[in-house]
Design an enzyme around this catalytic site. Structure first.
Site, PDB file in Angstrom:
ATOM      1  N   THR A  12       1.034  -1.200   0.037  1.00  0.00           N
ATOM      2  CA  THR A  12      -0.255   0.006  -0.093  1.00  0.00           C
ATOM      3  C   THR A  12       0.999   1.496  -0.002  1.00  0.00           C
ATOM      4  O   THR A  12       1.952   1.299   0.581  1.00  0.00           O
ATOM      5  CB  THR A  12      -0.858  -0.107   1.293  1.00  0.00           C
ATOM      6  OG1 THR A  12      -1.506  -1.177   1.201  1.00  0.00           O
ATOM      7  CG2 THR A  12      -1.729   1.248   1.581  1.00  0.00           C
ATOM      8  N   VAL A  22     -13.563  -3.968   2.600  1.00  0.00           N
ATOM      9  CA  VAL A  22     -12.796  -2.721   2.448  1.00  0.00           C
ATOM     10  C   VAL A  22     -11.779  -2.912   3.510  1.00  0.00           C
ATOM     11  O   VAL A  22     -12.243  -3.041   4.562  1.00  0.00           O
ATOM     12  CB  VAL A  22     -13.808  -1.606   2.641  1.00  0.00           C
ATOM     13  CG1 VAL A  22     -13.247  -0.284   2.569  1.00  0.00           C
ATOM     14  CG2 VAL A  22     -14.957  -1.943   1.378  1.00  0.00           C
ATOM     15  N   GLY A  23     -10.615  -2.368   3.177  1.00  0.00           N
ATOM     16  CA  GLY A  23      -9.641  -2.008   4.411  1.00  0.00           C
ATOM     17  C   GLY A  23      -9.622  -0.812   5.059  1.00  0.00           C
ATOM     18  O   GLY A  23     -10.795  -0.113   5.128  1.00  0.00           O
ATOM     19  N   THR A  52      -0.223   1.391   7.094  1.00  0.00           N
ATOM     20  CA  THR A  52      -0.210   0.327   6.184  1.00  0.00           C
ATOM     21  C   THR A  52      -0.130  -0.965   7.011  1.00  0.00           C
ATOM     22  O   THR A  52       0.376  -0.998   7.998  1.00  0.00           O
ATOM     23  CB  THR A  52       0.830   0.252   5.205  1.00  0.00           C
ATOM     24  OG1 THR A  52       1.019  -1.118   4.442  1.00  0.00           O
ATOM     25  CG2 THR A  52       2.233   0.582   5.917  1.00  0.00           C
ATOM     26  N   THR A  75      -2.314  -5.004   7.850  1.00  0.00           N
ATOM     27  CA  THR A  75      -3.894  -5.661   8.012  1.00  0.00           C
ATOM     28  C   THR A  75      -4.752  -4.781   8.344  1.00  0.00           C
ATOM     29  O   THR A  75      -4.980  -4.550   9.651  1.00  0.00           O
ATOM     30  CB  THR A  75      -3.531  -7.107   8.890  1.00  0.00           C
ATOM     31  OG1 THR A  75      -2.330  -7.696   8.317  1.00  0.00           O
ATOM     32  CG2 THR A  75      -4.796  -7.865   8.636  1.00  0.00           C
ATOM     33  N   GLY A  76      -5.651  -4.161   7.435  1.00  0.00           N
ATOM     34  CA  GLY A  76      -6.509  -3.235   7.632  1.00  0.00           C
ATOM     35  C   GLY A  76      -7.720  -3.564   8.896  1.00  0.00           C
ATOM     36  O   GLY A  76      -7.941  -2.708   9.633  1.00  0.00           O
TER      37      GLY A  76
HETATM   38  N1  ASP Z   1      -4.060  -1.571   4.933  1.00  0.00           N
HETATM   39  C1  ASP Z   1      -4.398  -2.120   3.705  1.00  0.00           C
HETATM   40  C2  ASP Z   1      -5.746  -2.945   3.788  1.00  0.00           C
HETATM   41  O1  ASP Z   1      -5.829  -3.358   4.691  1.00  0.00           O
HETATM   42  C3  ASP Z   1      -3.362  -3.147   3.084  1.00  0.00           C
HETATM   43  C4  ASP Z   1      -1.785  -2.800   3.351  1.00  0.00           C
HETATM   44  O2  ASP Z   1      -1.605  -1.600   3.944  1.00  0.00           O
HETATM   45  O3  ASP Z   1      -1.033  -3.386   2.888  1.00  0.00           O
HETATM   46  O4  ASP Z   1      -6.502  -2.734   2.912  1.00  0.00           O
END
Ligand code: ASP
Length: 360
Positions: free
Chosen positions: A224, A253-254, A275, A277-278
């Protein structure tokens, strides 16, 4: 004697304060290209260089906008557009695939001066989702648009429209196949318009070969992108753009387009882009929590970022990181993964680029 000592102490304090005042940068920018399992042995010297060059280039482009008196919002849009065009990153071209084999893009931008914000979720045809988020903020009465409606708004704003196959990259497809197989889920057919495997093989002998080599092992990283900036008018802003997580399902949706989770900006505290795991970032409202610690507890930006990432996120079992900037010029990053692609620079302060934990 006592008053002499006191005088000397006072003078020293004043020099330090004057030094600090002089050191406050007029503008500052921090960028990230995702956090995750990124270890020295995973990246070849060429891959390492490609990511560092991309981070340096983007900080430079945003820095130039700010140096020339441009707004934080302009700097963010200009730099994120570059990252969205760069297949190294999980945003725009190079985005990860959903379990159904689509690229569904999320993006968010927020202006710390006005608290105006714009976000889009699950868009599939806009080349630069960050520009669409900005259009939502500036040209619509809403804050967040999703899916088909967001696409219609995008077209009405004459933003660059592309065929969904534009976002296709082979290594992200391979990462999807791997993820689905490990979960025992069926692999969907290759998307319409994606190069067929034989076609791809011949093109790999040409220019994509280099790209593929650079990206061979990135399936464990996130990618991201995000930018936070302080402009010379004293305003902060934040932006984030992502394809989300590989093999996401059911319209997931993250955190990136969720206010206060993956992105937040307020001149009263700070600007943050996250950034990781959303799902964890949403539940901890990470970006707003960092700004609240700055605003109400008077924590330094670095202390606030560390409190939320190193303590709260880690305790919950979440992984990822943030970048942040404050109106007084403080810059910070914090991540609990082994790496985060990142760079920062400010008026009077040199560019600093990092990937691994022990980079400065
Ligand atoms: N935060 C983003 C999501 O969960 C993914 C990421 O940052 O790699 O959509």
């Amino acid at each position: 004697m006592r008053s002499k000592v006191l005088g000397a102490v006072l003078a020293a304090v004043m020099v330090t304060m004057a030094g600090q005042a002089a050191a406050k940068p007029k503008w500052a920018i921090v960028v990230h290209g995702g956090a995750g399992v990124i270890e020295r042995q995973d990246l070849s010297p060429e891959q390492d260089k490609a990511y560092r060059d991309a981070m340096a280039k983007v900080a430079g482009v945003g820095g130039e906008v700010l140096k020339n008196g441009g707004s934080a919002i302009d700097a963010i849009e200009a730099s994120i557009k570059i990252l969205e065009d760069d297949p190294l990153f999980n945003a725009g071209r190079g985005a990860v695939f959903t379990a159904e084999g689509r690229n569904e893009l999320d993006s968010w931008i927020m202006d710390g001066k006005t608290l105006k914000a714009g976000a889009v979720a699950g868009v599939t045809r806009t080349r630069h989702p960050i520009s669409l988020a900005r259009a939502v903020m500036e040209k619509s009465p809403h804050v967040m648009l999703m899916g088909e409606g967001a696409e219609r708004f995008s077209a009405s704003q004459k933003l660059d429209q592309v065929d969904p196959a534009y976002f296709f990259t082979e290594r992200r497809w391979e990462a999807l196949e791997k993820a689905l197989k490990s979960q025992g889920l069926p692999v969907p057919p290759r998307p319409k318009g994606a190069p067929s495997v034989p076609e791809l093989r011949s093109s790999l002998q040409h220019d994509e070969g280099q790209e593929r080599g650079l990206l061979a092992q990135i399936d464990k990283k996130y990618g991201t992108v995000g930018v936070v900036a302080l402009d010379s008018a004293g305003n902060v802003a934040a932006g984030t753009s992502t394809g989300g997580t590989t093999a996401k399902r059911w319209g997931r949706v993250g955190d990136s387009p969720i206010i206060g989770a993956g992105t937040y900006a307020s001149n009263a505290s700070c600007a943050v882009s996250a950034t990781g795991t959303g799902e964890y970032f949403i539940r901890l409202t990470v970006a707003r929590e960092i700004c609240a610690l700055v605003q109400y507890k008077g924590l330094s930006l670095q202390a606030a970022a560390d409190e939320v990432i190193q303590k709260q996120l880690t305790a919950m079992g979440g992984d990822g990181g943030v970048i942040a900037v404050a109106p007084d010029g403080q810059m910070a990053w914090s991540f609990n993964t082994s790496g985060m692609y990142r760079a920062r620079m400010a008026d009077g302060q040199p560019l600093s680029v990092g990937i691994y934990k022990d980079d400065p």
